[in-house]
Design an enzyme around this catalytic site. Structure first.
Site, short mmCIF file in Angstrom:
data_model
loop_
_atom_site.label_atom_id
_atom_site.label_comp_id
_atom_site.label_asym_id
_atom_site.label_seq_id
_atom_site.Cartn_x
_atom_site.Cartn_y
_atom_site.Cartn_z
N ASP A 77 -1.50 -12.62 -8.81
CA ASP A 77 -2.49 -11.56 -8.67
C ASP A 77 -2.14 -10.25 -9.37
O ASP A 77 -2.84 -9.79 -10.28
CB ASP A 77 -2.79 -11.31 -7.19
CG ASP A 77 -1.52 -11.17 -6.34
OD1 ASP A 77 -0.42 -11.23 -6.89
OD2 ASP A 77 -1.65 -10.99 -5.11
N GLU A 122 -6.04 -16.35 5.89
CA GLU A 122 -5.09 -16.38 4.78
C GLU A 122 -5.52 -17.34 3.69
O GLU A 122 -5.24 -17.12 2.52
CB GLU A 122 -3.69 -16.77 5.29
CG GLU A 122 -2.88 -15.61 5.84
CD GLU A 122 -2.45 -14.62 4.76
OE1 GLU A 122 -1.27 -14.65 4.37
OE2 GLU A 122 -3.28 -13.81 4.33
#
Length: 881
Positions: free
Chosen positions: A226, A320
């Site tokens: 990310d 999550e």
């Protein structure tokens, strides 16, 4: 400050600080803790954003006076960089800003910057590799390869771990004039760029720091990658180096070409980017819409953000990980801020008040479900509402900051936020660094850029006038088609073959539809390069040879089929397991704010079928093990009995307390220090006999969670709890009861409305919840022997069956297929509310006193209901097959 300082983090359930080494290890999560008052440093610039200048000044003095960076402790290079080094630099940035204003911090003389420089030098030994990629961990006192360092043997690191250094290291170099930090960070970025997969322009998740070989070759925008993409674009913004922008644009084109499947963002293989690597998404990708806003690609940002918001509205928080049909894959939620970050940037870009409503929802959910007496507790399971004794530093560093900025007007700020760029931890670095101490030449070291005919390159510095020309409803028009994407549809992923072939040929065979006795299915398998082998023991084995497929598209379909079959098999193995339950403390001063994760029992009352749960005051039984007749029945009668695990069967304990008049039971683990944070939950098994005589609910708590109740008894004596399948909101718990005004939310009326809606929705979700579990659950029974052993009962291995109920084993010889440890156990397939009639039947049977005179219906209505029931059960039967 009150409960945790100088510890690194607050433990909000037990109201104390988390000190590494004094609590049970949580594995890699603890690598962020370095005994350097992590939360205080991580929150410095947040105090200034919130206009808490006096508190900021006091906090800086504490950091300077108390924090020691020379500890003999192994920490994560990545986490220490973004949280501690970034926190010190962010604190320094706002400290010199306040000093220039002339009112606060007049005594400040760069002390935080000196600490940042000291920490920077302590991180440099990690870069002692041939590639320039840093080791993932470093010892703050001894470095990496020192005999006492206890690190330096690792060979792999994640792409984000090595590629999320340039902002902090370059800022440190620009602030101090010492170029070595920026040089090391640039070298790591250069190496990752050179190792990208050239045909797809994607990078993998983990890389060998010595050879540069990709260890994990899946690629996405979530965990492990990310912030690498984030820092390429932000490095261009902060440092003004065109090469970073060119690299980002090249990667971004690949992301939008392969990974983006609006509104989804699905991982793919870097060598076969047309092939999805998994069927679920992790919550860290929620940052990506915010990055797309910075890039200027607004439409996909709105689409992905809206999809994520629909998931949040279903579960209150973003799990999550969740599957492509929006079911929980990993149920935890550690109060991550990425979605709030994207909400803030979308509001900044659009000015659409819709995003203020989204922010309001986030705040209400935090106060309603996560707030506990000593802070905010992470969610252990978003489905049950159970808590984890954890409040990571990023909650205060990022979540508070972004939510405040979302609602703040310009006059609420004491400085111009537009003069700063946010790091990945939301620390503030001033944009004027781009022209300060430019010790690195800006020559373009990026080679072999792909020539791209991509309109995205036109959107580098957009403004709202261009994004929304004369159309204030632009964002709404993009969101509208996604409003019901989670609740009212169960989309299946569209394969690349379907996209290529359009509506002509039949869609590819799905694993859930496969029958080994169907000749047409066998022919399709052959076309996909999948062979079916009948084994001597009656099982059926599937083997794929991609080279034997009729075409490359058929080979892709075959690999997808094999992956689906693995996941389906894993799902069926886990469907026999019960989900975790909740123990909610509802008496003063908790009032439902503390929720403990509890293990279920395979006997007694099924709490999933009794939505109200069982509520009562707790009482400790004598003898405490509950293995003989209870000697204090007057104290136990009409109470929920507390007892210790061990010395006899769980079912025997249940019978003894039920005989004494208890309305429920909680078994507390006798293993000192055990916790649901570090151990898998398990089911309490019966004793091998008929347990129908046990009618009260029984739940199991690990030692740590059990001690929370025992401590409450010692302090408050009368402690009332609620045993349920999932935590209830306070409006439901205290309906019709007196409750102190200070815990009643101002939106109680809205909560009541939400509760009515959730009660209606519970019919649709109850079957789903009864078969889905957030973690591995072992069936454990206790032996009467003195040494007490635990028998783990693994569910029988089930697999999709043909008409003869042959079992199926799966192998793949030519392609990489995620193993069963990576495949999810998704919740049962969505069937458009097909469980509702079944749930209604259950409730009717359990309540024989229903007044049917009030339920007279016209014949047409009854026939219509019958037709709906028949369709629903046909769908259920199909799902079971």
């Amino acid at each position: 400050q009150e409960h945790a300082y100088p510890a690194d983090e607050l433990m909000p359930l037990t109201c104390r600080g988390r000190v590494r080494g004094q609590e049970p290890s949580r594995g890699d999560v603890d690598d962020a803790l370095g005994k350097f008052s992590l939360t205080l440093i991580d929150t410095l610039d947040t105090l200034v954003v919130l206009n808490k200048t006096k508190e900021f000044e006091e906090a800086v003095k504490k950091v300077i006076k108390d924090v020691n960076l020379d500890n003999d402790i192994v920490v994560s290079v990545f986490e220490t960089n973004i949280r501690v080094l970034g926190g010190l630099l962010g604190g320094h940035s706002v400290a010199i800003m306040l000093k220039e204003k002339g009112e606060y911090m007049q005594w400040y003389n760069g002390e935080l910057l000196q600490m940042a420089k000291e920490l920077g030098y302590k991180l440099l030994p990690a870069f002692n590799t041939t590639s320039g990629l840093p080791y993932p961990r470093v010892n703050l006192k001894f470095g990496v390869r020192h005999p006492e360092a206890r690190t330096g043997t690792e060979t792999d690191t994640c792409t984000a771990c090595a590629g999320t250094l340039i902002l902090e290291f370059a800022a440190l170099s620009r602030f101090t004039g010492t170029s070595i930090f920026e040089e090391y960070a640039r070298k790591a970025l250069d190496f990752i760029w050179e190792k990208r997969q050239r045909s797809s322009n994607l990078v993998g998740v983990t890389i060998n720091i010595h050879t540069g070989d990709w260890v994990r070759k899946d690629s996405g925008v979530g965990a492990g990658i990310d912030s690498y993409y984030e820092y390429l674009l932000k490095a261009y913004v902060l440092l003004g180096d065109d090469s970073f922008l060119e690299r980002f644009n090249t990667h971004y084109d690949a992301i939008m070409r392969y990974i983006s499947q609006p509104p989804l963002l699905l991982d793919v293989h870097i060598h076969k980017p047309m092939l999805n690597a998994r069927t679920w998404m992790d919550s860290l990708l929620a940052f990506f819409p915010g990055l797309q806003v910075l890039k200027g690609d607004i439409r996909p940002a709105i689409e992905t953000h809206e999809m994520l918001y629909q998931v949040i509205k279903k579960h209150n928080f973003l799990p999550e990980a969740f599957t492509t049909d929006f079911r929980v894959h990993w149920a935890q939620h550690p109060l991550r801020p990425e979605f709030a970050e994207s909400t803030y940037f979308l509001y900044k870009a659009t000015g659409d008040p819709y995003y203020l409503e989204v922010g309001k929802t986030l705040i209400e959910n935090l106060n309603k479900y996560a707030r506990v007496p000593c802070g905010f507790a992470a969610m252990k399971d978003v489905r049950t509402g159970s808590h984890e004794d954890r409040m990571d530093s990023f909650f205060l560093a990022e979540m508070f900051k972004y939510l405040y900025l979302l609602f703040a007007d310009k006059e609420d700020m004491i400085f111009d936020i537009e003069d700063y760029i946010f790091t990945t931890e939301a620390h503030l670095l001033p944009l004027w660094l781009s022209t300060t101490n430019q010790t690195i030449s800006k020559k373009n070291t990026t080679t072999e850029y792909t020539e791209l005919d991509d309109s995205n390159f036109d959107w580098t510095c957009p403004n709202t006038q261009i994004l929304f020309p004369n159309d204030p409803m632009f964002a709404q028009s993009i969101r509208e088609p996604l409003k019901n994407v989670v609740d009212k549809s169960c989309p299946r992923g569209i394969s690349r073959a379907e996209e290529s072939l359009g509506s002509g040929p039949k869609p590819p065979l799905r694993a859930r539809d496969f029958m080994a006795s169907n000749p047409e299915h066998l022919e399709i398998l052959k076309k996909m390069g999948v062979s079916l082998i009948h084994l001597k023991d009656g099982r059926v084995q599937l083997v794929q040879h991609a080279v034997q497929a009729a075409s490359s598209l058929d080979a892709e379909d075959g690999l997808r089929f094999m992956q689906e079959m693995i996941e389906l098999s894993s799902q069926q193995q886990k469907e026999q397991q019960l989900p975790p339950r909740a123990v909610q403390i509802v008496s003063h001063p908790f009032f439902g704010r503390v929720v403990l994760t509890a293990g279920p029992a395979q006997f007694g009352m099924d709490l999933s079928k009794h939505k109200a749960g069982t509520r009562g005051f707790v009482a400790t039984i004598k003898p405490y093990n509950g293995c003989s007749e209870i000697t204090n029945p007057e104290a136990v009668k009409d109470k929920i009995a507390l007892m210790q695990r061990g010395q006899c069967m769980f079912a025997e304990k249940a019978r003894n307390i039920q005989k004494a008049g208890a309305i429920g039971g909680i078994v507390i683990d006798d293993n000192e220090g055990s916790s649901s944070d570090t151990a898998p939950l398990f089911q309490m098994a019966g004793d091998g006999k008929n347990t129908d005589d046990i009618t009260i609910p029984m739940l199991f708590l690990f030692n740590k969670e059990g001690n929370i109740i025992l401590d409450a008894i010692r302090e408050y004596e009368a402690v009332e709890v609620l045993l349920s399948d999932k935590a209830k909101d306070r409006a439901t718990i205290f309906k019709g009861k007196m409750i102190p005004n200070y815990i009643i939310d101002s939106n109680l009326e809205m909560e009541s409305t939400d509760q009515k809606l959730s009660e209606n929705d519970s019919h649709k979700q109850s079957s789903e919840e009864a078969t889905s579990a957030s973690q591995d659950v072992d069936a454990v029974s206790e032996e009467p022997e003195e040494g007490e052993s635990s028998d783990v009962t693994d569910p029988e291995s089930l697999s999709p069956a043909d008409a003869d109920s042959d079992s199926i084993s799966i192998s793949n010889q030519d392609s990489s297929v995620p193993g069963t440890d990576e495949a999810s156990a998704p919740e049962p397939a969505c069937t458009q509310g097909d469980h509702q009639p079944q749930e209604q039947k259950t409730e009717t049977e359990s309540n024989p006193k229903v007044n049917w005179d009030n339920k007279v219906q016209p014949m047409e209505s009854i026939l219509a209901d019958w037709n709906e029931d028949i369709e629903a059960f046909e769908m259920m039967e199909k799902d079971e097959l």
